[in-house]
Design a protein around this motif. Structure first.
Motif, PDB file in Angstrom:
ATOM      1  N   ILE A 123     -17.227  -1.100   1.689  1.00 32.98           N
ATOM      2  CA  ILE A 123     -17.085  -1.647   0.342  1.00 32.98           C
ATOM      3  C   ILE A 123     -16.026  -2.747   0.408  1.00 32.98           C
ATOM      4  CG2 ILE A 123     -17.721   0.536  -0.758  1.00 32.98           C
ATOM      5  CD1 ILE A 123     -14.719   0.898  -1.452  1.00 32.98           C
ATOM      6  N   ASN A 124     -16.120  -3.725  -0.484  1.00 32.08           N
ATOM      7  CA  ASN A 124     -15.077  -4.756  -0.483  1.00 32.08           C
ATOM      8  C   ASN A 124     -13.887  -4.293  -1.325  1.00 32.08           C
ATOM      9  OD1 ASN A 124     -15.310  -5.635  -3.285  1.00 32.08           O
ATOM     10  ND2 ASN A 124     -17.241  -6.610  -2.702  1.00 32.08           N
ATOM     11  N   ARG A 125     -12.783  -5.027  -1.211  1.00 31.95           N
ATOM     12  CA  ARG A 125     -11.553  -4.640  -1.905  1.00 31.95           C
ATOM     13  C   ARG A 125     -11.319  -5.448  -3.182  1.00 31.95           C
ATOM     14  NH1 ARG A 125      -6.496  -4.205   2.098  1.00 31.95           N
ATOM     15  NH2 ARG A 125      -5.523  -4.023   0.031  1.00 31.95           N
ATOM     16  N   ILE A 126     -12.345  -6.102  -3.685  1.00 29.38           N
ATOM     17  CA  ILE A 126     -12.169  -6.892  -4.889  1.00 29.38           C
ATOM     18  C   ILE A 126     -11.747  -5.993  -6.054  1.00 29.38           C
ATOM     19  CG2 ILE A 126     -13.330  -8.348  -6.611  1.00 29.38           C
ATOM     20  CD1 ILE A 126     -15.141  -9.344  -4.329  1.00 29.38           C
ATOM     21  N   ARG A 127     -10.563  -6.228  -6.587  1.00 27.73           N
ATOM     22  CA  ARG A 127      -9.993  -5.501  -7.729  1.00 27.73           C
ATOM     23  C   ARG A 127      -9.895  -3.991  -7.488  1.00 27.73           C
ATOM     24  NH1 ARG A 127      -9.148  -8.125 -12.266  1.00 27.73           N
ATOM     25  NH2 ARG A 127      -9.554  -6.346 -13.619  1.00 27.73           N
ATOM     26  N   LEU A 128      -9.870  -3.604  -6.232  1.00 29.66           N
ATOM     27  CA  LEU A 128      -9.708  -2.192  -5.888  1.00 29.66           C
ATOM     28  C   LEU A 128      -8.252  -1.786  -6.076  1.00 29.66           C
ATOM     29  CD1 LEU A 128     -10.955   0.416  -4.689  1.00 29.66           C
ATOM     30  CD2 LEU A 128     -10.348  -0.471  -2.419  1.00 29.66           C
ATOM     31  N   ARG A 129      -8.027  -0.738  -6.861  1.00 32.03           N
ATOM     32  CA  ARG A 129      -6.669  -0.299  -7.167  1.00 32.03           C
ATOM     33  C   ARG A 129      -6.244   0.909  -6.342  1.00 32.03           C
ATOM     34  NH1 ARG A 129      -5.261   0.701 -13.350  1.00 32.03           N
ATOM     35  NH2 ARG A 129      -5.693   2.908 -12.999  1.00 32.03           N
ATOM     36  N   SER A 130      -7.164   1.836  -6.111  1.00 33.55           N
ATOM     37  CA  SER A 130      -6.776   3.048  -5.395  1.00 33.55           C
ATOM     38  C   SER A 130      -7.991   3.736  -4.780  1.00 33.55           C
ATOM     39  CB  SER A 130      -6.059   4.026  -6.342  1.00 33.55           C
ATOM     40  OG  SER A 130      -6.888   4.372  -7.426  1.00 33.55           O
ATOM     41  N   LEU A 131      -7.697   4.604  -3.806  1.00 31.53           N
ATOM     42  CA  LEU A 131      -8.712   5.433  -3.152  1.00 31.53           C
ATOM     43  C   LEU A 131      -8.194   6.864  -3.069  1.00 31.53           C
ATOM     44  CD1 LEU A 131      -9.762   3.175  -0.143  1.00 31.53           C
ATOM     45  CD2 LEU A 131     -11.306   3.959  -1.952  1.00 31.53           C
ATOM     46  N   LEU A 132      -9.087   7.810  -3.289  1.00 27.32           N
ATOM     47  CA  LEU A 132      -8.739   9.222  -3.184  1.00 27.32           C
ATOM     48  C   LEU A 132      -9.711   9.890  -2.221  1.00 27.32           C
ATOM     49  CD1 LEU A 132      -7.012  11.632  -4.224  1.00 27.32           C
ATOM     50  CD2 LEU A 132      -8.774  11.992  -5.958  1.00 27.32           C
TER      51      LEU A 132
ATOM     52  N   LYS B 183      -6.268  22.959   0.913  1.00 22.37           N
ATOM     53  CA  LYS B 183      -6.298  21.779   0.053  1.00 22.37           C
ATOM     54  C   LYS B 183      -5.678  20.585   0.773  1.00 22.37           C
ATOM     55  CE  LYS B 183      -5.975  24.474  -4.208  1.00 22.37           C
ATOM     56  NZ  LYS B 183      -6.657  25.606  -3.575  1.00 22.37           N
ATOM     57  N   THR B 184      -6.474  19.558   1.004  1.00 23.01           N
ATOM     58  CA  THR B 184      -5.994  18.386   1.720  1.00 23.01           C
ATOM     59  C   THR B 184      -6.478  17.125   1.027  1.00 23.01           C
ATOM     60  OG1 THR B 184      -5.960  19.577   3.820  1.00 23.01           O
ATOM     61  CG2 THR B 184      -6.026  17.175   3.943  1.00 23.01           C
ATOM     62  N   GLY B 185      -5.558  16.167   0.843  1.00 30.23           N
ATOM     63  CA  GLY B 185      -5.930  14.939   0.160  1.00 30.23           C
ATOM     64  C   GLY B 185      -5.069  13.756   0.577  1.00 30.23           C
ATOM     65  N   ILE B 186      -5.616  12.577   0.373  1.00 30.10           N
ATOM     66  CA  ILE B 186      -4.904  11.318   0.589  1.00 30.10           C
ATOM     67  C   ILE B 186      -5.130  10.443  -0.628  1.00 30.10           C
ATOM     68  CG2 ILE B 186      -4.677   9.266   2.025  1.00 30.10           C
ATOM     69  CD1 ILE B 186      -5.688  10.820   4.379  1.00 30.10           C
ATOM     70  N   TRP B 187      -4.050   9.965  -1.228  1.00 28.85           N
ATOM     71  CA  TRP B 187      -4.090   9.108  -2.412  1.00 28.85           C
ATOM     72  C   TRP B 187      -3.467   7.773  -2.020  1.00 28.85           C
ATOM     73  CZ3 TRP B 187      -6.231   7.863  -6.659  1.00 28.85           C
ATOM     74  CH2 TRP B 187      -5.550   7.323  -7.765  1.00 28.85           C
ATOM     75  N   ILE B 188      -4.291   6.732  -1.978  1.00 29.43           N
ATOM     76  CA  ILE B 188      -3.850   5.407  -1.522  1.00 29.43           C
ATOM     77  C   ILE B 188      -3.883   4.453  -2.723  1.00 29.43           C
ATOM     78  CG2 ILE B 188      -4.258   3.474   0.041  1.00 29.43           C
ATOM     79  CD1 ILE B 188      -5.704   5.418   1.884  1.00 29.43           C
ATOM     80  N   GLN B 189      -2.746   3.841  -3.001  1.00 31.88           N
ATOM     81  CA  GLN B 189      -2.664   2.849  -4.082  1.00 31.88           C
ATOM     82  C   GLN B 189      -2.359   1.472  -3.483  1.00 31.88           C
ATOM     83  OE1 GLN B 189      -0.623   4.443  -7.765  1.00 31.88           O
ATOM     84  NE2 GLN B 189       0.065   5.971  -6.271  1.00 31.88           N
ATOM     85  N   PHE B 190      -3.152   0.507  -3.872  1.00 32.40           N
ATOM     86  CA  PHE B 190      -3.002  -0.849  -3.333  1.00 32.40           C
ATOM     87  C   PHE B 190      -2.169  -1.724  -4.268  1.00 32.40           C
ATOM     88  CE2 PHE B 190      -7.000   0.854  -1.676  1.00 32.40           C
ATOM     89  CZ  PHE B 190      -6.781   0.701  -0.310  1.00 32.40           C
TER      90      PHE B 190
ATOM     91  N   MET C 255       0.854  -1.186   0.000  1.00 33.29           N
ATOM     92  CA  MET C 255       0.000   0.000   0.000  1.00 33.29           C
ATOM     93  C   MET C 255       0.892   1.240   0.000  1.00 33.29           C
ATOM     94  SD  MET C 255      -3.256   0.779   2.493  1.00 33.29           S
ATOM     95  CE  MET C 255      -2.354   1.169   3.985  1.00 33.29           C
ATOM     96  N   MET C 256       0.719   2.094  -1.004  1.00 35.30           N
ATOM     97  CA  MET C 256       1.479   3.356  -1.098  1.00 35.30           C
ATOM     98  C   MET C 256       0.523   4.511  -0.812  1.00 35.30           C
ATOM     99  SD  MET C 256       4.023   2.853  -4.362  1.00 35.30           S
ATOM    100  CE  MET C 256       2.664   2.755  -5.537  1.00 35.30           C
ATOM    101  N   ILE C 257       0.991   5.440   0.010  1.00 38.44           N
ATOM    102  CA  ILE C 257       0.135   6.544   0.433  1.00 38.44           C
ATOM    103  C   ILE C 257       0.825   7.869   0.156  1.00 38.44           C
ATOM    104  CG2 ILE C 257      -1.076   7.604   2.363  1.00 38.44           C
ATOM    105  CD1 ILE C 257      -1.115   4.876   3.712  1.00 38.44           C
ATOM    106  N   GLU C 258       0.128   8.774  -0.537  1.00 39.74           N
ATOM    107  CA  GLU C 258       0.599  10.144  -0.727  1.00 39.74           C
ATOM    108  C   GLU C 258      -0.397  11.071  -0.044  1.00 39.74           C
ATOM    109  OE1 GLU C 258       1.652  13.501  -4.145  1.00 39.74           O
ATOM    110  OE2 GLU C 258       0.732  11.599  -4.739  1.00 39.74           O
ATOM    111  N   THR C 259       0.107  11.996   0.754  1.00 36.12           N
ATOM    112  CA  THR C 259      -0.764  12.943   1.446  1.00 36.12           C
ATOM    113  C   THR C 259      -0.314  14.365   1.180  1.00 36.12           C
ATOM    114  OG1 THR C 259       0.540  12.992   3.489  1.00 36.12           O
ATOM    115  CG2 THR C 259      -1.155  11.282   3.315  1.00 36.12           C
ATOM    116  N   ILE C 260      -1.252  15.282   1.310  1.00 32.33           N
ATOM    117  CA  ILE C 260      -0.905  16.697   1.207  1.00 32.33           C
ATOM    118  C   ILE C 260      -1.910  17.502   2.008  1.00 32.33           C
ATOM    119  CG2 ILE C 260      -2.298  17.248  -0.856  1.00 32.33           C
ATOM    120  CD1 ILE C 260       0.217  18.904  -1.781  1.00 32.33           C
ATOM    121  N   SER C 261      -1.455  18.580   2.613  1.00 29.67           N
ATOM    122  CA  SER C 261      -2.345  19.552   3.240  1.00 29.67           C
ATOM    123  C   SER C 261      -1.701  20.921   3.074  1.00 29.67           C
ATOM    124  CB  SER C 261      -2.584  19.232   4.714  1.00 29.67           C
ATOM    125  OG  SER C 261      -3.613  20.057   5.236  1.00 29.67           O
TER     126      SER C 261
END
Length: 284
Positions: free
Chosen positions: A207-216, A277-284, A1-7
């Motif tokens: 939600i389930n993680r079936i074929r889940l690639r990323s969350l924003l 501006k605040t965000g979290i980008w999570i890649q599985f 799991m890779m996580i990029e954050t910004i605020s």
């Protein structure tokens, strides 16, 4: 799991957004505090919006496995809202006056082995992308219908020849003040405000993680800019495409430059030159 954050702070005095990163519980979120319309300043000059987002952030980041046991994510957010109410009471805030309350929108997730739990309030957004490229908007912008009323007044002012952001704001402010009375009601929108009613209006689920690639997860300061009169579009899909192409940090810099080139908020109608501006980008 890779996580990029910004605020990143906008053009206001305080960054009223906040990030939630609790690695112990794999708990991640974004918060967007809002300054009370009856001004309040903390001991260090902090606004109510800043204090709201930090109170909730600090509570959620302090949690440990033994603290949560079988508690649901919704329950944790309700407890954070209770903590916010306690802090306001201690500060002498009139808890019966909606215009005096410290408030914050929220988008929060907990990553589990096979699923993602989420809770949302206000206009913070959650979107998911799958292996086949499909983008799924998990949350709903619950403030959008309120914002549309205000933005129409703003656009009407521009069309009438007003070119000053300050003049446009003076036209919109009374409507925004009136809308505060609708928070955490069925006619308005949900928000964490310390009010018990907020608990009944949170949106939440799994939600389930079936074929889940990323969350924003983003606060509204990272929403794609819209020109006046622009046709509706799949904003979350477009936003994810931009973040994938540029990274979250580069997209934020691009958006900030765009806003600085439109300081009177004419081309892209909005209430601040640059919002936090605040965000979290999570890649599985």
């Amino acid at each position: 799991m890779m996580i990029e954050t910004i605020s990143k702070q906008g053009t206001a005095q305080w960054n009223e957004d906040a990030l939630v990163v609790n690695d112990r519980l794999r708990l991640f979120g974004v918060l967007d505090g809002a300054t009370s319309l009856h001004p309040y300043r903390g001991a260090g000059g902090e606004t109510g919006g800043y204090l709201a987002s930090r109170t909730i952030k600090n509570y959620l980041e302090s949690l440990r496995e033994e603290d949560v046991a079988d508690a649901s994510l919704k329950h944790l957010v309700i407890q954070a809202n209770v903590r916010l109410r306690e802090d306001m009471k201690e500060a002498g805030i009139d808890l019966t006056d909606k215009a005096s309350l410290w408030t914050s929108s929220l988008a929060l997730i907990r990553v589990r082995e096979h699923s993602i739990d989420y809770v949302q309030a206000g206009d913070c957004m959650i979107a998911a992308k799958y292996e086949d490229g499909t983008v799924r908007t998990i949350s709903r912008d619950q403030v959008d219908h309120i914002d549309q009323q205000s933005k129409k007044i703003w656009q009407d002012g521009i069309q009438s020849g007003i070119t000053s952001r300050e003049q446009l704001w003076s036209m919109v402010k009374p409507v925004i003040m009136q809308n505060k009375s609708k928070m955490n009601t069925l006619e308005g929108y949900s928000v964490l405000s310390g009010e018990p009613e907020a608990a009944e209006l949170l949106e939440y689920g799994t939600i389930n993680r079936i074929r889940l690639r990323s969350l924003l997860l983003v606060t509204d300061g990272l929403f794609l800019p819209k020109e006046a009169g622009a046709e509706p579009s799949d904003d979350c899909a477009n936003l994810i495409a931009m973040v994938e192409k540029q990274t979250l940090a580069s997209y934020t810099d691009w958006l900030t430059r765009l806003e600085q080139d439109d300081k009177e908020c004419q081309k892209y109608p909005r209430f601040k030159i640059s919002d936090d501006k605040t965000g979290i980008w999570i890649q599985f």
